[in-house]
Write a protein that holds these residues in place. Sequence first.
Motif, PDB file in Angstrom:
ATOM      1  N   GLY A  16      84.905  73.352  64.319  1.00  0.00           N
ATOM      2  CA  GLY A  16      83.561  73.180  63.789  1.00  0.00           C
ATOM      3  C   GLY A  16      83.201  74.126  62.661  1.00  0.00           C
ATOM      4  N   GLU A  17      84.106  75.018  62.257  1.00  0.00           N
ATOM      5  CA  GLU A  17      83.859  75.885  61.108  1.00  0.00           C
ATOM      6  C   GLU A  17      84.362  75.176  59.861  1.00  0.00           C
ATOM      7  OE1 GLU A  17      84.045  80.574  62.251  1.00  0.00           O
ATOM      8  OE2 GLU A  17      85.905  79.576  61.773  1.00  0.00           O
ATOM      9  N   TRP A  18      83.482  75.008  58.901  1.00  0.00           N
ATOM     10  CA  TRP A  18      83.839  74.333  57.658  1.00  0.00           C
ATOM     11  C   TRP A  18      83.612  75.269  56.487  1.00  0.00           C
ATOM     12  CZ3 TRP A  18      86.239  69.761  57.873  1.00  0.00           C
ATOM     13  CH2 TRP A  18      86.149  69.051  59.058  1.00  0.00           C
TER      14      TRP A  18
ATOM     15  N   TYR B 115      84.103  75.732  51.974  1.00  0.00           N
ATOM     16  CA  TYR B 115      84.369  75.105  50.687  1.00  0.00           C
ATOM     17  C   TYR B 115      85.261  76.059  49.914  1.00  0.00           C
ATOM     18  CZ  TYR B 115      83.973  72.870  46.210  1.00  0.00           C
ATOM     19  OH  TYR B 115      84.279  72.241  45.035  1.00  0.00           O
TER      20      TYR B 115
ATOM     21  N   GLU C 183      88.627  72.715  56.985  1.00  0.00           N
ATOM     22  CA  GLU C 183      88.216  73.101  58.329  1.00  0.00           C
ATOM     23  C   GLU C 183      88.974  74.362  58.691  1.00  0.00           C
ATOM     24  OE1 GLU C 183      87.332  71.349  62.759  1.00  0.00           O
ATOM     25  OE2 GLU C 183      88.747  70.272  61.490  1.00  0.00           O
TER      26      GLU C 183
ATOM     27  N   TYR D 157      80.197  76.813  57.276  1.00  0.00           N
ATOM     28  CA  TYR D 157      79.115  75.846  57.396  1.00  0.00           C
ATOM     29  C   TYR D 157      79.263  75.132  58.728  1.00  0.00           C
ATOM     30  CZ  TYR D 157      78.463  76.614  52.420  1.00  0.00           C
ATOM     31  OH  TYR D 157      78.232  77.193  51.206  1.00  0.00           O
ATOM     32  N   ALA D 158      78.153  74.624  59.243  1.00  0.00           N
ATOM     33  CA  ALA D 158      78.161  73.957  60.546  1.00  0.00           C
ATOM     34  C   ALA D 158      78.812  72.580  60.504  1.00  0.00           C
ATOM     35  CB  ALA D 158      76.736  73.839  61.076  1.00  0.00           C
ATOM     36  N   THR D 159      78.728  71.911  59.339  1.00  0.00           N
ATOM     37  CA  THR D 159      79.281  70.557  59.238  1.00  0.00           C
ATOM     38  C   THR D 159      80.098  70.399  57.970  1.00  0.00           C
ATOM     39  OG1 THR D 159      77.399  69.665  58.008  1.00  0.00           O
ATOM     40  CG2 THR D 159      77.245  69.594  60.425  1.00  0.00           C
ATOM     41  N   ARG D 160      80.943  69.385  57.975  1.00  0.00           N
ATOM     42  CA  ARG D 160      81.735  69.058  56.787  1.00  0.00           C
ATOM     43  C   ARG D 160      80.810  68.674  55.627  1.00  0.00           C
ATOM     44  NH1 ARG D 160      86.956  67.696  56.201  1.00  0.00           N
ATOM     45  NH2 ARG D 160      87.494  66.620  54.284  1.00  0.00           N
ATOM     46  N   GLU D 161      79.759  67.944  55.936  1.00  0.00           N
ATOM     47  CA  GLU D 161      78.778  67.507  54.937  1.00  0.00           C
ATOM     48  C   GLU D 161      78.124  68.702  54.245  1.00  0.00           C
ATOM     49  OE1 GLU D 161      76.412  64.764  52.748  1.00  0.00           O
ATOM     50  OE2 GLU D 161      78.183  64.428  53.993  1.00  0.00           O
ATOM     51  N   GLU D 162      77.708  69.689  55.047  1.00  0.00           N
ATOM     52  CA  GLU D 162      77.107  70.905  54.491  1.00  0.00           C
ATOM     53  C   GLU D 162      78.077  71.606  53.547  1.00  0.00           C
ATOM     54  OE1 GLU D 162      74.988  74.381  56.632  1.00  0.00           O
ATOM     55  OE2 GLU D 162      75.038  72.715  58.066  1.00  0.00           O
TER      56      GLU D 162
ATOM     57  N   SER E 281      80.505  70.309  51.914  1.00  0.00           N
ATOM     58  CA  SER E 281      80.758  69.505  50.720  1.00  0.00           C
ATOM     59  C   SER E 281      79.683  69.700  49.655  1.00  0.00           C
ATOM     60  CB  SER E 281      80.902  68.024  51.076  1.00  0.00           C
ATOM     61  OG  SER E 281      79.656  67.477  51.454  1.00  0.00           O
TER      62      SER E 281
END
Length: 81
Positions: free
Chosen positions: A13-15, A17, A26, A39-44, A46
């Motif tokens: 769950g660690e993402w 950039y 990830e 970040y908490a999510t892949r979307e964040e 990105s």
Amino acid sequence: MALFKRRTVGKPGEWYYCLKHQKVEEGPECRAADRFGPYATREEASHAMETARERNLEWETDPKWHDMNAEKGKGGGAEGD
């Protein structure tokens, strides 16, 4: 023998950039100096560059960070010099 082991696998769950590769990862795949996160999510993750641009703009236009007296004291030194 190293005192500290390099963490090569991130927590689930660690993402991040990666600035060097310009991609979402990830876990910490690249060195810390080359990445934003976690970040908490892949979307964040990105949207990391957009978030950084927005925060930079906020900082650049925030009057709390820019002393209005800086124009008067361009020569430096203490007040009244």
